[in-house]
Design a protein around this motif. Structure first.
Motif, PDB file in Angstrom:
ATOM      1  N   THR A   8       6.877  -7.700  -4.097  1.00  0.00           N
ATOM      2  CA  THR A   8       7.963  -7.599  -5.067  1.00  0.00           C
ATOM      3  C   THR A   8       9.300  -7.664  -4.331  1.00  0.00           C
ATOM      4  N   PHE A   9      10.355  -7.978  -5.089  1.00  0.00           N
ATOM      5  CA  PHE A   9      11.682  -7.980  -4.468  1.00  0.00           C
ATOM      6  C   PHE A   9      12.097  -6.576  -4.056  1.00  0.00           C
ATOM      7  N   ALA A  10      11.631  -5.559  -4.768  1.00  0.00           N
ATOM      8  CA  ALA A  10      11.944  -4.188  -4.352  1.00  0.00           C
ATOM      9  C   ALA A  10      11.355  -3.904  -2.974  1.00  0.00           C
ATOM     10  N   GLU A  11      10.118  -4.344  -2.760  1.00  0.00           N
ATOM     11  CA  GLU A  11       9.500  -4.155  -1.439  1.00  0.00           C
ATOM     12  C   GLU A  11      10.233  -4.963  -0.379  1.00  0.00           C
ATOM     13  N   ALA A  12      10.607  -6.195  -0.719  1.00  0.00           N
ATOM     14  CA  ALA A  12      11.342  -7.023   0.240  1.00  0.00           C
ATOM     15  C   ALA A  12      12.688  -6.398   0.578  1.00  0.00           C
ATOM     16  N   GLU A  13      13.369  -5.854  -0.418  1.00  0.00           N
ATOM     17  CA  GLU A  13      14.647  -5.191  -0.174  1.00  0.00           C
ATOM     18  C   GLU A  13      14.460  -3.971   0.720  1.00  0.00           C
ATOM     19  N   MET A  14      13.429  -3.186   0.451  1.00  0.00           N
ATOM     20  CA  MET A  14      13.148  -2.034   1.312  1.00  0.00           C
ATOM     21  C   MET A  14      12.944  -2.473   2.753  1.00  0.00           C
ATOM     22  N   LEU A  15      12.185  -3.558   2.950  1.00  0.00           N
ATOM     23  CA  LEU A  15      11.943  -4.064   4.301  1.00  0.00           C
ATOM     24  C   LEU A  15      13.246  -4.472   4.970  1.00  0.00           C
ATOM     25  N   LYS A  37       6.904   9.651  -6.686  1.00  0.00           N
ATOM     26  CA  LYS A  37       8.277   9.381  -6.281  1.00  0.00           C
ATOM     27  C   LYS A  37       8.483   9.693  -4.809  1.00  0.00           C
ATOM     28  N   SER A  38       7.804  10.724  -4.322  1.00  0.00           N
ATOM     29  CA  SER A  38       7.891  11.092  -2.915  1.00  0.00           C
ATOM     30  C   SER A  38       6.563  11.693  -2.482  1.00  0.00           C
ATOM     31  N   VAL A  39       6.380  11.782  -1.173  1.00  0.00           N
ATOM     32  CA  VAL A  39       5.145  12.330  -0.614  1.00  0.00           C
ATOM     33  C   VAL A  39       5.490  13.418   0.394  1.00  0.00           C
ATOM     34  N   THR A  40       4.561  14.342   0.561  1.00  0.00           N
ATOM     35  CA  THR A  40       4.698  15.384   1.574  1.00  0.00           C
ATOM     36  C   THR A  40       4.052  14.899   2.855  1.00  0.00           C
ATOM     37  N   VAL A  41       4.771  15.041   3.963  1.00  0.00           N
ATOM     38  CA  VAL A  41       4.300  14.538   5.250  1.00  0.00           C
ATOM     39  C   VAL A  41       3.835  15.700   6.112  1.00  0.00           C
ATOM     40  N   VAL A  42       2.623  15.550   6.665  1.00  0.00           N
ATOM     41  CA  VAL A  42       2.028  16.589   7.504  1.00  0.00           C
ATOM     42  C   VAL A  42       1.770  16.009   8.887  1.00  0.00           C
ATOM     43  N   SER A  43       2.110  16.751   9.912  1.00  0.00           N
ATOM     44  CA  SER A  43       1.830  16.361  11.297  1.00  0.00           C
ATOM     45  C   SER A  43       1.473  17.612  12.081  1.00  0.00           C
ATOM     46  N   ALA A  59       9.946   1.787  -2.768  1.00  0.00           N
ATOM     47  CA  ALA A  59       9.768   0.529  -3.492  1.00  0.00           C
ATOM     48  C   ALA A  59       8.719   0.642  -4.589  1.00  0.00           C
ATOM     49  N   ARG A  60       8.595   1.825  -5.199  1.00  0.00           N
ATOM     50  CA  ARG A  60       7.585   1.997  -6.249  1.00  0.00           C
ATOM     51  C   ARG A  60       7.967   1.259  -7.525  1.00  0.00           C
ATOM     52  N   ASP A  61       9.252   1.014  -7.702  1.00  0.00           N
ATOM     53  CA  ASP A  61       9.702   0.242  -8.853  1.00  0.00           C
ATOM     54  C   ASP A  61       9.853  -1.232  -8.454  1.00  0.00           C
ATOM     55  N   ARG A  62       9.960  -2.110  -9.432  1.00  0.00           N
ATOM     56  CA  ARG A  62      10.113  -3.542  -9.148  1.00  0.00           C
ATOM     57  C   ARG A  62      11.567  -3.921  -8.899  1.00  0.00           C
ATOM     58  N   PHE A  63      12.486  -3.005  -9.125  1.00  0.00           N
ATOM     59  CA  PHE A  63      13.901  -3.303  -8.969  1.00  0.00           C
ATOM     60  C   PHE A  63      14.593  -2.137  -8.272  1.00  0.00           C
ATOM     61  N   THR A 115       0.819  -1.207   0.000  1.00  0.00           N
ATOM     62  CA  THR A 115       0.000   0.000   0.000  1.00  0.00           C
ATOM     63  C   THR A 115       0.853   1.257   0.000  1.00  0.00           C
ATOM     64  N   HIS A 116       1.929   1.259   0.774  1.00  0.00           N
ATOM     65  CA  HIS A 116       2.695   2.503   0.965  1.00  0.00           C
ATOM     66  C   HIS A 116       4.070   2.463   0.321  1.00  0.00           C
ATOM     67  N   LYS A 117       4.806   1.350   0.447  1.00  0.00           N
ATOM     68  CA  LYS A 117       6.134   1.200  -0.150  1.00  0.00           C
ATOM     69  C   LYS A 117       7.134   2.201   0.411  1.00  0.00           C
ATOM     70  N   MET A 118       6.997   2.555   1.682  1.00  0.00           N
ATOM     71  CA  MET A 118       7.807   3.607   2.290  1.00  0.00           C
ATOM     72  C   MET A 118       8.526   3.110   3.535  1.00  0.00           C
ATOM     73  N   ARG A 119       9.843   3.395   3.618  1.00  0.00           N
ATOM     74  CA  ARG A 119      10.644   2.982   4.764  1.00  0.00           C
ATOM     75  C   ARG A 119      10.106   3.577   6.064  1.00  0.00           C
ATOM     76  N   GLU A 120       9.679   4.823   5.986  1.00  0.00           N
ATOM     77  CA  GLU A 120       9.259   5.507   7.210  1.00  0.00           C
ATOM     78  C   GLU A 120       8.026   4.867   7.833  1.00  0.00           C
ATOM     79  N   VAL A 121       7.122   4.331   7.013  1.00  0.00           N
ATOM     80  CA  VAL A 121       5.958   3.630   7.556  1.00  0.00           C
ATOM     81  C   VAL A 121       6.414   2.342   8.236  1.00  0.00           C
ATOM     82  N   ILE A 122       7.370   1.647   7.635  1.00  0.00           N
ATOM     83  CA  ILE A 122       7.916   0.440   8.256  1.00  0.00           C
ATOM     84  C   ILE A 122       8.556   0.779   9.597  1.00  0.00           C
ATOM     85  N   GLU A 123       9.268   1.889   9.668  1.00  0.00           N
ATOM     86  CA  GLU A 123       9.883   2.302  10.931  1.00  0.00           C
ATOM     87  C   GLU A 123       8.830   2.546  12.008  1.00  0.00           C
ATOM     88  N   LEU A 124       7.715   3.164  11.623  1.00  0.00           N
ATOM     89  CA  LEU A 124       6.627   3.368  12.582  1.00  0.00           C
ATOM     90  C   LEU A 124       6.088   2.030  13.063  1.00  0.00           C
TER      91      LEU A 124
END
Length: 371
Positions: free
Chosen positions: A70-77, A346-352, A364-368, A48-57
């Motif tokens: 995908t392997f790109a997502e697995a590599e990011m993880l 490619k990137s998102v703006t984060v609001v808090s 991990a938006r790409d497959r490689f 859904t997100h493909k973002m390192r920062e969400v994984i960190e949370l």
């Protein structure tokens, strides 16, 4: 618009731009944990997100097991520090060699992959043996969606036995995705999920009688994960995905799930081509176009907007309030399908707290990436 979606200064946000409301992401993650009772039972899907920062949370909240497509997502993880990854995708072609490379690069990561046919199982086993490695394999079950997997029964027992008997492979359990269970009525969905579980648990019992180990059952999706979590079985790991960001589609399909949309797309008016029409810079390069035209997104501050035309860079809507808008005016749009929407950016703006606090890359938006 709800106060939680206010942004103090949008002047520097290029549109169309995906906005992540971090406080709501955190609320959704805590709600996920509350629904299952223990983060150890969770294996959320990162597609859904493909973002390192969400994984960190998620890691900070005790969610240690994760799922990828995908392997790109697995590599990011793996790069983010996850040590237990389920790559829920049947490996064929070059992906078999990529599995070897992944195992070499991250030998301390438990990587499980899926399979549903003897030929790739034998090819994967041969490749792993030649490389002096082993890999865990989940038997992918067809629960009724008829997309991948093998139907529970004698043939499934034989295929799991093949995994167990193939050098280089470790039988790791069952993969049980039931994406077809999106009944709006909770009771109907519960009955359907319990029917899936009946066949899965029967298969598991058959495997145990054959002396085979079934260490985990990776089960469910966003709409069914609370139902699987209600089953008292320690082998079950549930796999929510979309609810980390939530979207219009899942909000309508699963009204019993009280998650909040945490991802929107900031868009600006670029034309007023008619008295009842407004054109936004919200083409299908910015928001997923797989839903039907009229339902591709929802504008909380323009609820009567009806999308009637979308091209690469434009979205035209009909609205009785069209006359209120001028070029440059801004709105936030909630995607109907947020997962492919994330992959468009490619990137998102984060609001808090109503303020822009940074940018997150959609890593991990790409497959490689490198593997």
């Amino acid at each position: 618009m709800d106060a939680c979606y206010q942004i103090e200064d949008t002047s520097q946000i290029i549109s169309p731009g995906m906005i992540i409301f971090k406080d709501l992401v955190e609320e959704n993650l805590k709600q996920m944990i509350a629904l299952v009772g223990n983060p150890d039972r969770l294996r959320p899907h990162c597609k859904t997100h493909k973002m390192r920062e969400v994984i960190e949370l998620e890691l900070s909240l005790g969610i240690k097991k994760h799922k990828a497509a995908t392997f790109a997502e697995a590599e990011m993880l793996a790069e983010t520090g996850v040590k237990d990854i389920c790559l829920a995708y049947n490996l064929v072609g070059p992906n078999i060699a990529r599995a070897i490379e992944f195992r070499k690069r991250w030998p301390d990561v438990s990587l499980q992959v899926t399979a549903d046919h003897p030929t790739p199982i034998e090819q994967l086993g041969t490749a792993m043996t030649e490389a002096g490695l082993e890999i865990e394999v989940l038997l992918d079950l067809n629960t009724g969606q008829n997309r991948t997997g093998i139907v529970p029964g004698d043939a499934a027992v034989e295929l799991y036995q093949l995994i167990a008997n193939t050098p280089g492979l470790i039988p790791a359990g069952l993969h049980v995705y039931d994406g077809q269970n999106h009944q709006v009525d909770f009771h109907e969905r519960e009955v359907a999920v319990k029917e899936v579980w009946h066949h899965v648990s029967k298969l598991r019992d058959q495997l145990l009688l054959e002396g085979l180990k079934v260490p985990r059952i990776v089960a469910g999706a966003t709409g069914s994960f609370p139902i699987f979590a209600s089953i008292d079985d320690p082998a079950i790991e549930v796999c929510p995905g979309t609810c980390v960001f939530h979207d219009v589609g899942y909000g309508e399909l699963f009204p019993d799930l009280k998650f909040k949309p945490a991802a929107m797309v900031l868009t600006r008016v670029i034309s007023r081509p008619g008295p009842d029409r407004v054109t936004f810079d919200l083409g299908y390069k910015a928001i997923a176009s797989d839903p039907a035209m009229e339902g591709r997104c929802r504008f909380p501050d323009l609820p009567d907007a009806k999308p009637v035309l979308q091209n690469e860079e434009h979205l035209v809507v009909l609205s009785e309030r069209a006359g209120e808008f001028q070029p440059g005016d801004e709105l936030l749009a909630i995607p109907r399908h947020v997962c492919p929407t994330s992959a468009l950016h490619k990137s998102v703006t984060v609001v808090s707290g109503g303020k822009v606090v940074g940018q997150w890359n959609v890593a991990a938006r790409d497959r490689f990436i490198t593997v």
